[in-house]
Design a protein around this motif. Structure first.
Motif, PDB file in Angstrom:
ATOM      1  N   PHE A   1     -11.363   9.445  10.364  1.00  0.00           N
ATOM      2  CA  PHE A   1     -10.582   8.237  10.119  1.00  0.00           C
ATOM      3  C   PHE A   1      -9.485   8.536   9.095  1.00  0.00           C
ATOM      4  O   PHE A   1      -9.643   9.412   8.239  1.00  0.00           O
ATOM      5  CB  PHE A   1     -11.471   7.111   9.577  1.00  0.00           C
ATOM      6  N   THR A   2      -8.400   7.804   9.178  1.00  0.00           N
ATOM      7  CA  THR A   2      -7.320   7.939   8.208  1.00  0.00           C
ATOM      8  C   THR A   2      -7.581   7.031   7.013  1.00  0.00           C
ATOM      9  O   THR A   2      -7.821   5.830   7.173  1.00  0.00           O
ATOM     10  CB  THR A   2      -5.966   7.575   8.833  1.00  0.00           C
ATOM     11  N   LEU A   3      -7.532   7.602   5.834  1.00  0.00           N
ATOM     12  CA  LEU A   3      -7.708   6.859   4.586  1.00  0.00           C
ATOM     13  C   LEU A   3      -6.383   6.840   3.841  1.00  0.00           C
ATOM     14  O   LEU A   3      -5.750   7.881   3.659  1.00  0.00           O
ATOM     15  CB  LEU A   3      -8.779   7.508   3.716  1.00  0.00           C
ATOM     16  N   SER A   4      -5.973   5.661   3.412  1.00  0.00           N
ATOM     17  CA  SER A   4      -4.771   5.566   2.577  1.00  0.00           C
ATOM     18  C   SER A   4      -5.059   4.697   1.370  1.00  0.00           C
ATOM     19  O   SER A   4      -5.744   3.678   1.481  1.00  0.00           O
ATOM     20  CB  SER A   4      -3.587   5.001   3.374  1.00  0.00           C
ATOM     21  N   ILE A   5      -4.556   5.127   0.232  1.00  0.00           N
ATOM     22  CA  ILE A   5      -4.681   4.367  -1.014  1.00  0.00           C
ATOM     23  C   ILE A   5      -3.298   4.315  -1.650  1.00  0.00           C
ATOM     24  O   ILE A   5      -2.700   5.366  -1.946  1.00  0.00           O
ATOM     25  CB  ILE A   5      -5.685   5.011  -1.988  1.00  0.00           C
ATOM     26  N   TYR A   6      -2.782   3.111  -1.839  1.00  0.00           N
ATOM     27  CA  TYR A   6      -1.472   2.922  -2.438  1.00  0.00           C
ATOM     28  C   TYR A   6      -1.568   1.898  -3.567  1.00  0.00           C
ATOM     29  O   TYR A   6      -2.344   0.941  -3.480  1.00  0.00           O
ATOM     30  CB  TYR A   6      -0.457   2.431  -1.404  1.00  0.00           C
ATOM     31  N   SER A   7      -0.764   2.109  -4.602  1.00  0.00           N
ATOM     32  CA  SER A   7      -0.730   1.150  -5.703  1.00  0.00           C
ATOM     33  C   SER A   7       0.030  -0.088  -5.274  1.00  0.00           C
ATOM     34  O   SER A   7       0.720  -0.094  -4.251  1.00  0.00           O
ATOM     35  CB  SER A   7      -0.060   1.772  -6.929  1.00  0.00           C
ATOM     36  N   GLU A   8      -0.069  -1.139  -6.078  1.00  0.00           N
ATOM     37  CA  GLU A   8       0.639  -2.377  -5.757  1.00  0.00           C
ATOM     38  C   GLU A   8       2.147  -2.188  -5.775  1.00  0.00           C
ATOM     39  O   GLU A   8       2.891  -2.990  -5.203  1.00  0.00           O
ATOM     40  CB  GLU A   8       0.246  -3.475  -6.748  1.00  0.00           C
TER      41      GLU A   8
ATOM     42  N   ASP B   1      -4.353  -0.890  -2.764  1.00  0.00           N
ATOM     43  CA  ASP B   1      -4.697  -1.222  -1.381  1.00  0.00           C
ATOM     44  C   ASP B   1      -5.381  -0.019  -0.750  1.00  0.00           C
ATOM     45  O   ASP B   1      -4.803   1.071  -0.683  1.00  0.00           O
ATOM     46  CB  ASP B   1      -3.447  -1.581  -0.580  1.00  0.00           C
ATOM     47  N   VAL B   2      -6.605  -0.233  -0.285  1.00  0.00           N
ATOM     48  CA  VAL B   2      -7.388   0.831   0.342  1.00  0.00           C
ATOM     49  C   VAL B   2      -7.557   0.487   1.818  1.00  0.00           C
ATOM     50  O   VAL B   2      -8.053  -0.588   2.159  1.00  0.00           O
ATOM     51  CB  VAL B   2      -8.777   0.961  -0.323  1.00  0.00           C
ATOM     52  N   LYS B   3      -7.143   1.398   2.696  1.00  0.00           N
ATOM     53  CA  LYS B   3      -7.238   1.169   4.134  1.00  0.00           C
ATOM     54  C   LYS B   3      -7.928   2.344   4.809  1.00  0.00           C
ATOM     55  O   LYS B   3      -7.559   3.498   4.581  1.00  0.00           O
ATOM     56  CB  LYS B   3      -5.849   0.964   4.743  1.00  0.00           C
ATOM     57  N   LEU B   4      -8.907   2.023   5.643  1.00  0.00           N
ATOM     58  CA  LEU B   4      -9.616   3.021   6.433  1.00  0.00           C
ATOM     59  C   LEU B   4      -9.439   2.651   7.897  1.00  0.00           C
ATOM     60  O   LEU B   4      -9.909   1.602   8.340  1.00  0.00           O
ATOM     61  CB  LEU B   4     -11.102   3.035   6.069  1.00  0.00           C
ATOM     62  N   HIS B   5      -8.741   3.483   8.670  1.00  0.00           N
ATOM     63  CA  HIS B   5      -8.438   3.189  10.066  1.00  0.00           C
ATOM     64  C   HIS B   5      -8.911   4.325  10.965  1.00  0.00           C
ATOM     65  O   HIS B   5      -8.746   5.505  10.630  1.00  0.00           O
ATOM     66  CB  HIS B   5      -6.935   2.987  10.271  1.00  0.00           C
ATOM     67  N   SER B   6      -9.463   3.963  12.117  1.00  0.00           N
ATOM     68  CA  SER B   6      -9.911   4.988  13.058  1.00  0.00           C
ATOM     69  C   SER B   6      -8.741   5.704  13.720  1.00  0.00           C
ATOM     70  O   SER B   6      -8.855   6.867  14.116  1.00  0.00           O
ATOM     71  CB  SER B   6     -10.800   4.359  14.136  1.00  0.00           C
ATOM     72  N   HIS B   7      -7.597   5.030  13.836  1.00  0.00           N
ATOM     73  CA  HIS B   7      -6.406   5.648  14.420  1.00  0.00           C
ATOM     74  C   HIS B   7      -5.213   4.748  14.123  1.00  0.00           C
ATOM     75  O   HIS B   7      -5.355   3.656  13.563  1.00  0.00           O
ATOM     76  CB  HIS B   7      -6.564   5.839  15.931  1.00  0.00           C
ATOM     77  N   GLU B   8      -4.040   5.197  14.496  1.00  0.00           N
ATOM     78  CA  GLU B   8      -2.826   4.399  14.299  1.00  0.00           C
ATOM     79  C   GLU B   8      -2.711   3.378  15.424  1.00  0.00           C
ATOM     80  O   GLU B   8      -2.902   3.695  16.599  1.00  0.00           O
ATOM     81  CB  GLU B   8      -1.597   5.310  14.289  1.00  0.00           C
ATOM     82  N   PHE B   9      -2.411   2.139  15.075  1.00  0.00           N
ATOM     83  CA  PHE B   9      -2.283   1.073  16.055  1.00  0.00           C
ATOM     84  C   PHE B   9      -1.059   0.242  15.710  1.00  0.00           C
ATOM     85  O   PHE B   9      -1.023  -0.421  14.675  1.00  0.00           O
ATOM     86  CB  PHE B   9      -3.546   0.194  16.068  1.00  0.00           C
ATOM     87  N   ASN B  10      -0.040   0.275  16.586  1.00  0.00           N
ATOM     88  CA  ASN B  10       1.226  -0.385  16.272  1.00  0.00           C
ATOM     89  C   ASN B  10       1.680  -1.410  17.294  1.00  0.00           C
ATOM     90  O   ASN B  10       2.612  -2.170  17.020  1.00  0.00           O
ATOM     91  CB  ASN B  10       2.334   0.670  16.114  1.00  0.00           C
ATOM     92  N   ALA B  11       1.076  -1.440  18.470  1.00  0.00           N
ATOM     93  CA  ALA B  11       1.537  -2.338  19.535  1.00  0.00           C
ATOM     94  C   ALA B  11       0.409  -2.541  20.529  1.00  0.00           C
ATOM     95  O   ALA B  11      -0.567  -1.779  20.546  1.00  0.00           O
ATOM     96  CB  ALA B  11       2.767  -1.739  20.221  1.00  0.00           C
ATOM     97  N   PRO B  12       0.499  -3.584  21.390  1.00  0.00           N
ATOM     98  CA  PRO B  12      -0.549  -3.807  22.391  1.00  0.00           C
ATOM     99  C   PRO B  12      -0.806  -2.553  23.217  1.00  0.00           C
ATOM    100  O   PRO B  12       0.129  -1.857  23.624  1.00  0.00           O
ATOM    101  CB  PRO B  12       0.039  -4.932  23.256  1.00  0.00           C
ATOM    102  N   ALA B  13      -2.088  -2.260  23.478  1.00  0.00           N
ATOM    103  CA  ALA B  13      -2.444  -1.056  24.234  1.00  0.00           C
ATOM    104  C   ALA B  13      -3.840  -1.191  24.811  1.00  0.00           C
ATOM    105  O   ALA B  13      -4.716  -1.825  24.211  1.00  0.00           O
ATOM    106  CB  ALA B  13      -2.363   0.170  23.334  1.00  0.00           C
TER     107      ALA B  13
END
Length: 361
Positions: free
Chosen positions: A66-73, A98-110
């Motif tokens: 999974f993709t993990l991203s951590i960004y400050s405010e 902000d902490v986000k854990l995503h299984s993959h990139e999702f940007n549009a209906p699919a």
């Protein structure tokens, strides 16, 4: 002389701090550590129950990838990479992250694109360690469309456009499977000769698996039906929708009108569900006693007051021509109402200052 004084000062510091335990630490920093709640071998358990995910999908999921991203405010990157390659601890300055854990990139209906993971905002204080416990749940939603022969004949072509807040895609009449979308408002659009016709809008919460059965039967106001079945993790909904109830050009649905509070001269489409509305009740069958209001709804099967509009009938031609005391036969009729959308009328969003109406069928 200066060197002697500096050596003496360091010796004093070592004695005071026992020297071998002296630690230089920035008291202004904090830390973030991460773990996944109750993760099984595929990292899919959360909240004490295993999500109902098809086996073929489960076997393709591994939280380490999974993709993990951590960004400050302020938008500064702390980490952006694979969850399995994260460091054991992130040392950060105090603030919100902000902490986000995503299984993959999702940007549009699919198709075939369920998005799993978690999103959280955490606060880190000075000299404070925060352990973020991540879940693994479905973050997007999905829509499956079924079409009757009458519908395909009426709306000739290869399919409809399915649109969410991020984009659109064609949903073929032959697809018969779930298309994943961003939670929120979706639209079903029929495109012919370069012209778009909006057939249906829906608000879909996160994790909702919605099946829409699309039919075409003009004027049959009672053909819509709703049935709901839910499992322990994701909500599965089936709903019938008769596209014979087409919204006239220039009119909006009740759902759309809810986002137009404060706007004047808005034309809204609905069915006359009842009248005699108050903050606590409404009547959906005769006899009616009040000429001052009616209730309109998306369908005659609607029973959730939050999905309805109470419509004010001011003194004059509107009240004389639309009230259910004089015209009980109007119950169930499709109607368009033009007035001002207000935040509260008898306790709910509604229409006041009604200045025009038309009975459609």
């Amino acid at each position: 002389m200066k060197r002697v004084k500096l050596a003496s000062l360091m010796a004093a510091v070592c004695i005071a701090a026992s020297c071998n335990t002296l630690e230089f630490k920035d008291e202004r920093s904090g830390s973030i550590t991460l773990s996944i709640s109750g993760a099984d071998e595929y990292g899919l358990k959360g909240g004490g129950s295993l999500q109902s995910i098809p086996d073929g999908v489960v076997k393709e999921l591994d939280t380490n990838n999974f993709t993990l991203s951590i960004y400050s405010e302020n938008g500064l990157k702390v980490y952006d990479g694979k969850y399995g390659k994260r460091p054991g601890e992130f040392v950060v300055v105090p603030g919100a992250y902000d902490v986000k854990l995503h299984s993959h990139e999702f940007n549009a209906p699919a198709f075939d694109s369920p998005l799993f993971g978690d999103e959280q905002t955490v606060m880190v204080g000075s000299d404070m360690g925060v352990n973020v416990l991540l879940a693994c749940r479905q973050l997007n939603s999905a829509v499956r469309l079924n079409f009757t022969e009458a519908f395909r004949k009426k709306f000739a072509g290869t399919g409809l456009l399915l649109k969410d807040m991020n984009g659109e895609m064609e949903y073929p009449y032959t697809a018969g499977r779930f298309c994943y979308v961003e939670p929120g408002a979706i639209e079903l659009i029929y495109r012919s000769s370069g012209a778009d016709t909006l057939l249906c809008t829906r608000q879909i919460p996160q994790g909702r698996m919605l099946t829409l059965n699309l039919s075409y039967a003009p004027g049959n106001k009672n053909s819509s039906s709703i049935s709901i079945a839910a499992d322990t993790a994701r909500e599965w909904v089936s709903e019938g929708f008769n596209v014979g109830h087409r919204i006239p050009t220039g009119a909006c649905t009740i759902e759309q009108a809810k986002g137009m509070v404060g706007e004047k001269s808005v034309t809204v489409f609905g069915f006359i569900l009842g009248g005699d509305a108050s903050e606590t009740s409404m009547r959906i069958a005769p006899p009616f006693s009040s000429k001052t209001n009616i209730v309109i709804a998306p369908s005659m099967l609607e029973r959730n007051r939050n999905n309805c509009f109470v419509v004010e009938l001011p003194t004059g031609s509107v009240r004389d021509g639309l009230n259910l005391v004089s015209y009980p036969e109007y119950l169930g009729k499709a109607v368009i109402i033009t007035g001002n959308v207000v935040e509260s009328y008898h306790g709910y969003t509604g229409i006041k200052g009604t200045k025009a109406f038309a009975i459609l069928y």
